[in-house]
Design a protein around this motif. Structure first.
Motif, mmCIF file in Angstrom:
data_model
loop_
_atom_site.group_PDB
_atom_site.id
_atom_site.type_symbol
_atom_site.label_atom_id
_atom_site.label_comp_id
_atom_site.label_asym_id
_atom_site.label_seq_id
_atom_site.Cartn_x
_atom_site.Cartn_y
_atom_site.Cartn_z
ATOM 1 N N LEU A 95 0.826 -1.203 0.000
ATOM 2 C CA LEU A 95 0.000 0.000 0.000
ATOM 3 C C LEU A 95 0.867 1.263 0.000
ATOM 4 C CD1 LEU A 95 -2.759 -1.085 2.539
ATOM 5 C CD2 LEU A 95 -3.053 -0.715 0.084
ATOM 6 N N THR A 96 1.945 1.239 0.768
ATOM 7 C CA THR A 96 2.841 2.405 0.809
ATOM 8 C C THR A 96 3.483 2.650 -0.549
ATOM 9 O OG1 THR A 96 3.313 2.011 3.152
ATOM 10 C CG2 THR A 96 4.860 3.400 1.941
ATOM 11 N N ALA A 97 3.823 1.570 -1.237
ATOM 12 C CA ALA A 97 4.477 1.712 -2.540
ATOM 13 C C ALA A 97 3.541 2.290 -3.591
ATOM 14 C CB ALA A 97 5.004 0.354 -3.005
ATOM 15 N N ASP A 100 4.152 5.998 -4.442
ATOM 16 C CA ASP A 100 5.365 6.413 -5.153
ATOM 17 C C ASP A 100 5.473 5.859 -6.571
ATOM 18 O OD1 ASP A 100 6.170 7.693 -2.775
ATOM 19 O OD2 ASP A 100 6.973 5.798 -2.012
ATOM 20 N N ALA A 101 4.664 4.861 -6.881
ATOM 21 C CA ALA A 101 4.795 4.220 -8.189
ATOM 22 C C ALA A 101 4.217 5.108 -9.288
ATOM 23 C CB ALA A 101 4.070 2.873 -8.179
ATOM 24 N N PRO A 102 4.913 5.226 -10.433
ATOM 25 C CA PRO A 102 4.334 5.963 -11.572
ATOM 26 C C PRO A 102 3.099 5.244 -12.073
ATOM 27 C CG PRO A 102 6.324 4.784 -12.225
ATOM 28 C CD PRO A 102 6.219 4.645 -10.751
ATOM 29 N N ARG A 103 2.040 5.994 -12.341
ATOM 30 C CA ARG A 103 0.780 5.361 -12.672
ATOM 31 C C ARG A 103 -0.087 6.287 -13.495
ATOM 32 N NH1 ARG A 103 -0.838 2.907 -8.491
ATOM 33 N NH2 ARG A 103 -3.019 2.857 -9.075
ATOM 34 N N ALA A 104 -1.001 5.697 -14.262
ATOM 35 C CA ALA A 104 -1.904 6.484 -15.092
ATOM 36 C C ALA A 104 -3.157 6.898 -14.338
ATOM 37 C CB ALA A 104 -2.290 5.681 -16.334
ATOM 38 N N THR A 105 -3.533 6.113 -13.307
ATOM 39 C CA THR A 105 -4.750 6.411 -12.538
ATOM 40 C C THR A 105 -4.422 6.449 -11.055
ATOM 41 O OG1 THR A 105 -5.312 4.058 -12.457
ATOM 42 C CG2 THR A 105 -6.268 5.354 -14.254
ATOM 43 N N PRO A 106 -5.193 7.205 -10.252
ATOM 44 C CA PRO A 106 -4.933 7.273 -8.808
ATOM 45 C C PRO A 106 -5.152 5.920 -8.138
ATOM 46 C CG PRO A 106 -6.391 9.053 -9.525
ATOM 47 C CD PRO A 106 -6.286 8.091 -10.657
ATOM 48 N N PRO A 107 -4.453 5.652 -7.020
ATOM 49 C CA PRO A 107 -4.585 4.361 -6.345
ATOM 50 C C PRO A 107 -6.007 4.105 -5.847
ATOM 51 C CG PRO A 107 -2.656 5.558 -5.548
ATOM 52 C CD PRO A 107 -3.429 6.505 -6.387
ATOM 53 N N ALA A 137 -3.845 9.631 2.458
ATOM 54 C CA ALA A 137 -3.598 9.749 1.014
ATOM 55 C C ALA A 137 -2.817 8.561 0.467
ATOM 56 C CB ALA A 137 -2.879 11.059 0.691
ATOM 57 N N GLN A 138 -2.881 7.406 1.152
ATOM 58 C CA GLN A 138 -2.272 6.207 0.571
ATOM 59 C C GLN A 138 -3.023 5.784 -0.684
ATOM 60 O OE1 GLN A 138 -0.497 3.038 2.753
ATOM 61 N NE2 GLN A 138 -0.898 4.007 4.713
ATOM 62 N N VAL A 139 -4.329 6.068 -0.701
ATOM 63 C CA VAL A 139 -5.124 5.778 -1.897
ATOM 64 C C VAL A 139 -6.045 6.960 -2.168
ATOM 65 C CG1 VAL A 139 -5.065 3.286 -1.490
ATOM 66 C CG2 VAL A 139 -6.989 4.615 -0.650
ATOM 67 N N ASP A 170 -6.197 -1.553 -7.281
ATOM 68 C CA ASP A 170 -4.789 -1.892 -7.056
ATOM 69 C C ASP A 170 -4.657 -3.085 -6.122
ATOM 70 O OD1 ASP A 170 -2.969 0.305 -8.351
ATOM 71 O OD2 ASP A 170 -4.702 1.353 -7.510
ATOM 72 N N VAL A 171 -5.627 -3.259 -5.243
ATOM 73 C CA VAL A 171 -5.673 -4.424 -4.370
ATOM 74 C C VAL A 171 -7.112 -4.592 -3.899
ATOM 75 C CG1 VAL A 171 -5.094 -3.134 -2.259
ATOM 76 C CG2 VAL A 171 -4.608 -5.584 -2.376
#
Length: 216
Positions: free
Chosen positions: A12-14, A17-24, A51-53, A135-136
């Protein structure tokens, strides 16, 4: 018996920071209403407030299969109860959750599949596509776990990832064991549990936090 909570927390923490096209986005397959649902809402509040997701999507039942199953109305009633609570901290929690609902950061969904008798690998295409956006997915409770395994008596040491390889997103199980259906244990664990507690599979005294991080 299995506690992979640390791996889930790192995952979840990662996401931040991961580059992504859509918000977590995190999805949660709800289990029971009442105090357990309150805990689910506290988890959603934590993920959203830190703001983790960006979005948490709760999946509720159309109607109770078991008497305690959480429905959409239970989610909204619980948030309303929090907003009018005598305790100021609970009122603040309720207002945060209410604001997240208004801004679509906290969503509540349902689908006829959740009250069907089908194993989870037979979920319809529209639901599969919807869950694939997450994402999960956090699956709560014994019934969702058994459904994911088809309520079949897999050898207890079968790798869990092999059983749920059909699932369209990373998957977390939070489950108290109340049925003779489980996978992902080691031979040593099975031997020790059988020695310590002959009813370990069914008495509700043992549980798992299991994480399958790979997409199908």
């Amino acid at each position: 018996m299995v506690n992979e909570a640390e791996a889930v927390a790192h995952f979840l923490t990662a996401l931040q920071d991961a580059p992504r096209a859509t918000p977590p986005c995190v999805d949660c397959l709800l289990d029971n209403a009442g105090f357990e649902l309150l805990g689910d809402l506290c988890l959603a509040d934590y993920l959203l407030s830190t703001a983790q997701v960006q979005t948490v999507r709760l999946h509720a039942k159309l109607h109770p299969t078991f008497v305690s199953d959480a429905m959409m109305a239970d989610v909204h009633t619980t948030i309303a109860w929090l907003r009018h609570h005598a305790d100021s901290a609970l009122r603040t929690l309720g207002e945060r959750l209410h604001a997240c609902v208004r801004h679509r950061r906290l969503q509540v969904h349902t689908h006829p599949f959740w009250t069907s008798p089908l194993p989870m690998w037979e979920m319809p295409d529209d639901l599969r596509a919807f869950l694939a956006e997450a994402d999960v997915v956090i699956a709560k409770g014994d019934a969702n776990y058994r459904r994911a395994l088809g309520d079949a008596h897999w050898p207890l040491t079968t790798p869990l990832a092999d059983v749920v390889s059909y699932f369209p997103a990373p998957l977390v199980f939070l489950r108290t064991c109340k049925a003779e259906v489980i996978a992902g244990l080691s031979s040593a664990q099975v031997h020790e549990l059988r020695q310590r507690d002959p009813a370990w599979l069914t008495n509700g005294a043992w549980g798992v936090i299991q994480f399958v991080p790979g997409h199908a």
